[in-house]
Design an enzyme around this catalytic site. Structure first.
Site, PDB file in Angstrom:
ATOM      1  CE  LYS A 226      -1.950  12.133 -12.354  1.00 50.35           C
ATOM      2  NZ  LYS A 226      -1.104  10.970 -12.100  1.00 50.35           N
TER       3      LYS A 226
ATOM      4  CB  THR B 251      -7.667   2.603 -17.788  1.00 50.92           C
ATOM      5  OG1 THR B 251      -7.921   3.868 -17.190  1.00 50.92           O
ATOM      6  CG2 THR B 251      -6.502   2.708 -18.744  1.00 50.92           C
TER       7      THR B 251
ATOM      8  CE1 TYR C  70      -5.497  12.068 -11.800  1.00 50.51           C
ATOM      9  CE2 TYR C  70      -6.058  13.523 -13.619  1.00 50.51           C
ATOM     10  CZ  TYR C  70      -5.508  12.341 -13.150  1.00 50.51           C
ATOM     11  OH  TYR C  70      -4.952  11.436 -14.024  1.00 50.51           O
TER      12      TYR C  70
ATOM     13  CG  ASP D  30      -1.885   1.158   1.220  1.00 48.11           C
ATOM     14  OD1 ASP D  30      -1.706   2.090   0.395  1.00 48.11           O
ATOM     15  OD2 ASP D  30      -2.824   1.153   2.034  1.00 48.11           O
TER      16      ASP D  30
HETATM   17  N1  LIG Z   1      -6.595   6.383 -17.725  1.00 46.68           N
HETATM   18  C1  LIG Z   1      -6.421   7.601 -18.169  1.00 46.68           C
HETATM   19  O1  LIG Z   1      -7.148   8.090 -19.042  1.00 46.68           O
HETATM   20  C2  LIG Z   1      -5.293   8.442 -17.621  1.00 46.68           C
HETATM   21  C3  LIG Z   1      -5.028   9.663 -18.235  1.00 46.68           C
HETATM   22  C4  LIG Z   1      -4.005  10.451 -17.767  1.00 46.68           C
HETATM   23  C5  LIG Z   1      -3.227  10.030 -16.695  1.00 46.68           C
HETATM   24  N2  LIG Z   1      -3.503   8.830 -16.105  1.00 46.68           N
HETATM   25  C6  LIG Z   1      -2.670   8.435 -14.958  1.00 46.68           C
HETATM   26  O2  LIG Z   1      -2.098   7.172 -15.196  1.00 46.68           O
HETATM   27  C7  LIG Z   1      -1.967   6.453 -13.967  1.00 46.68           C
HETATM   28  C8  LIG Z   1      -2.641   5.091 -14.118  1.00 46.68           C
HETATM   29  O3  LIG Z   1      -3.992   5.285 -14.433  1.00 46.68           O
HETATM   30  P1  LIG Z   1      -4.965   4.058 -14.776  1.00 46.68           P
HETATM   31  O4  LIG Z   1      -5.980   4.576 -15.696  1.00 46.68           O
HETATM   32  O5  LIG Z   1      -4.156   2.877 -15.130  1.00 46.68           O
HETATM   33  O6  LIG Z   1      -5.658   3.848 -13.344  1.00 46.68           O
HETATM   34  P2  LIG Z   1      -6.415   2.579 -12.728  1.00 46.68           P
HETATM   35  O7  LIG Z   1      -6.777   1.600 -13.774  1.00 46.68           O
HETATM   36  O8  LIG Z   1      -7.475   3.144 -11.842  1.00 46.68           O
HETATM   37  O9  LIG Z   1      -5.282   1.948 -11.815  1.00 46.68           O
HETATM   38  C9  LIG Z   1      -4.839   2.596 -10.663  1.00 46.68           C
HETATM   39  C10 LIG Z   1      -3.789   1.712 -10.029  1.00 46.68           C
HETATM   40  O10 LIG Z   1      -3.328   2.342  -8.827  1.00 46.68           O
HETATM   41  C11 LIG Z   1      -3.198   1.340  -7.832  1.00 46.68           C
HETATM   42  N3  LIG Z   1      -3.336   1.946  -6.513  1.00 46.68           N
HETATM   43  C12 LIG Z   1      -4.321   2.778  -6.101  1.00 46.68           C
HETATM   44  N4  LIG Z   1      -4.112   3.118  -4.814  1.00 46.68           N
HETATM   45  C13 LIG Z   1      -2.981   2.475  -4.418  1.00 46.68           C
HETATM   46  C14 LIG Z   1      -2.254   2.414  -3.194  1.00 46.68           C
HETATM   47  N5  LIG Z   1      -2.641   3.096  -2.104  1.00 46.68           N
HETATM   48  N6  LIG Z   1      -1.150   1.651  -3.133  1.00 46.68           N
HETATM   49  C15 LIG Z   1      -0.744   0.951  -4.214  1.00 46.68           C
HETATM   50  N7  LIG Z   1      -1.376   0.981  -5.407  1.00 46.68           N
HETATM   51  C16 LIG Z   1      -2.485   1.726  -5.498  1.00 46.68           C
HETATM   52  C17 LIG Z   1      -4.327   0.371  -8.126  1.00 46.68           C
HETATM   53  O11 LIG Z   1      -3.996  -0.907  -7.622  1.00 46.68           O
HETATM   54  P3  LIG Z   1      -4.699  -1.625  -6.355  1.00 46.68           P
HETATM   55  O12 LIG Z   1      -6.150  -1.325  -6.416  1.00 46.68           O
HETATM   56  O13 LIG Z   1      -4.324  -3.056  -6.554  1.00 46.68           O
HETATM   57  O14 LIG Z   1      -4.017  -1.010  -5.178  1.00 46.68           O
HETATM   58  C18 LIG Z   1      -4.315   0.332  -9.658  1.00 46.68           C
HETATM   59  O15 LIG Z   1      -3.398  -0.631 -10.112  1.00 46.68           O
HETATM   60  C19 LIG Z   1      -2.563   7.347 -12.891  1.00 46.68           C
HETATM   61  O16 LIG Z   1      -1.542   8.086 -12.276  1.00 46.68           O
HETATM   62  C20 LIG Z   1      -3.463   8.280 -13.681  1.00 46.68           C
HETATM   63  O17 LIG Z   1      -3.648   9.515 -13.015  1.00 46.68           O
HETATM   64  C21 LIG Z   1      -4.514   8.016 -16.540  1.00 46.68           C
END
Ligand SMILES: NC(=O)c1ccc[n+]([C@@H]2O[C@H](COP(=O)([O-])OP(=O)(O)OC[C@H]3O[C@@H](n4cnc5c(N)ncnc54)[C@H](OP(=O)(O)O)[C@@H]3O)[C@@H](O)[C@H]2O)c1
Length: 267
Positions: free
Chosen positions: A175, A206, A171, A79
């Site tokens: 960033k 995602t 958010y 975590d």
């Molecule tokens: N998707 C988009 O459109 C988008 C766009 C721009 C930027 N981003 C950035 O890209 C990154 C990944 O996004 P995503 O879309 O892949 O998100 P996601 O599918 O919601 O995945 C988030 C990940 O964070 C982990 N997590 C959350 N809290 C945690 C904690 N306390 N300790 C350890 N792990 C933790 C979760 O794993 P567990 O639940 O197993 O802990 C999960 O693997 C983020 O920083 C997001 O802001 C995403």
């Protein structure tokens, strides 16, 4: 010209990324249980890396590990909100499993809240994961015995660090902070042969994007989609940019924010 010794010693890539681009490298990927982190683990393993997959949900980390090429990958539930413990945890990981050559911080939280409903605790929790945990991962990596040079850190920023969006100020602030810390850490860690860069994606399909979608009307979502001239992204689009920043193909790039957004921010 003198040049930094750790830079001049890093290998010169002879070709673009192939199945050996990350051979013999151990890369720790946070957020590996989902979305961009999972897609990144899969691609990096195809390029020869050994992955340490991190997140809280062990079952979902195992599902990621089952999709990886090669062998020797590790699943390590942790975590990351326990920010104080990150450097010591990384020291133990390296002592047990060998040094790291890369870290990708893809664990992150999104928060859509109008200002009148925004609580300081929620802002703090989000900053803790998106920003402080990233900084502590960098602090953990730079310790003696934890990394071997050339090493590379890639943070997940967002186009929301560059543009504003109503109701998403916490958010966006997190960033913007990721971008600022990328530049400063790049300067601080260059003498140790550690490069630091960020990838700033637009909207990628995602789970996080799906959760955001739930907070929007279909007209609002269609408007966001229309703002991406190349359409919405796929997780692999971002994973390829991350792989480039980890491999020697980017050996002369540090402190940069690589925008991967299908054209969202060129308006
Ligand atoms: N998707 C988009 O459109 C988008 C766009 C721009 C930027 N981003 C950035 O890209 C990154 C990944 O996004 P995503 O879309 O892949 O998100 P996601 O599918 O919601 O995945 C988030 C990940 O964070 C982990 N997590 C959350 N809290 C945690 C904690 N306390 N300790 C350890 N792990 C933790 C979760 O794993 P567990 O639940 O197993 O802990 C999960 O693997 C983020 O920083 C997001 O802001 C995403």
């Amino acid at each position: 010209m003198t040049g930094d010794p750790s830079f001049t010693q890093s290998p010169r890539p002879e070709h673009m990324l192939d199945s050996t681009a990350l051979a013999d490298r151990t890369i720790l990927v946070t957020g590996a249980s989902s979305g961009l982190g999972r897609a990144t683990c899969i691609l990096l393993s195809q390029l020869g890396a050994r992955i340490i997959a991190v997140g809280r949900n062990e079952q979902r980390l195992i599902e990621t590990a089952d999709q990886l090429d090669g062998s020797g990958h590790l699943v390590r539930p942790f975590d990351l909100s326990q920010v104080d413990e990150i450097p010591t945890w990384m020291k133990t990981l390296a002592a047990d499993h060998g040094t790291l050559q890369g870290v990708v911080h893809s664990a992150g939280q999104h928060l859509a809240r109008p200002l009148q409903m925004l609580k300081p605790e929620s802002v703090q929790e989000l900053m803790q994961l998106n920003v402080t945990a990233g900084m502590m991962l960098a602090k953990g990596l730079r310790q003696r015995g934890v990394f071997t040079s050339p090493a590379s850190i890639v943070f997940l920023s967002s186009v929301m660090g560059h543009v504003g969006q109503a109701g998403v100020s916490a958010y966006c602030a997190s960033k913007g902070a990721v971008d600022a810390m990328t530049r400063s850490l790049a300067l601080e860690l260059a003498p140790q042969g550690i490069r630091v860069n960020s990838v700033a994606p637009g909207q990628v399909e995602t789970e996080m994007a799906e959760q955001q979608k739930q907070t929007l009307t279909s007209e609002q979502f269609d408007r966001i989609k229309a703002l991406h001239p190349l359409g919405l992204g796929r997780p692999e689009d971002v994973a390829h940019a991350i792989a480039f920043l980890l491999a020697d193909t980017s050996r002369w790039i540090t402190g940069s924010i690589l925008t991967v957004d299908g054209g969202y921010t060129i308006h």
